[in-house]
Design a protein around this motif. Structure first.
Motif: not given
Length: 78
Positions: A11-16
């Motif tokens: 999952v893309p970086a920054g996704v909780k």
């Protein structure tokens, strides 16, 4: 529900993490929906989904929707 050790890399970086689990739950539900056995009846004008279908149960569980309602709406427009 499942846990993936590599989930941070998928999952893309920054996704909780809580959002990641929601994304995975929705994807899993869509995959189960694709495996449903929908039975056509009367030359395809009527259909039904078995209440015993494990994919329907998993789909409903993952999305928190009522089993009988989903079973109905999969085969009826109104």
């Amino acid at each position: 529900i499942f846990r993936c050790d590599n989930q941070l890399s998928t999952v893309p970086a920054g996704v909780k993490e809580s959002h990641q689990m929601t994304i995975f739950r929705i994807i899993a539900a869509i995959l189960h929906l694709g495996n449903l056995k929908i039975q056509g009846e009367r030359d395809g004008e009527v259909c039904s989904v078995s209440s015993e279908d494990e994919h329907l149960s998993n789909f409903c569980s993952l999305l928190g929707v009522e089993h009988s309602q989903m079973q109905h709406w999969l085969c009826h427009r109104k």
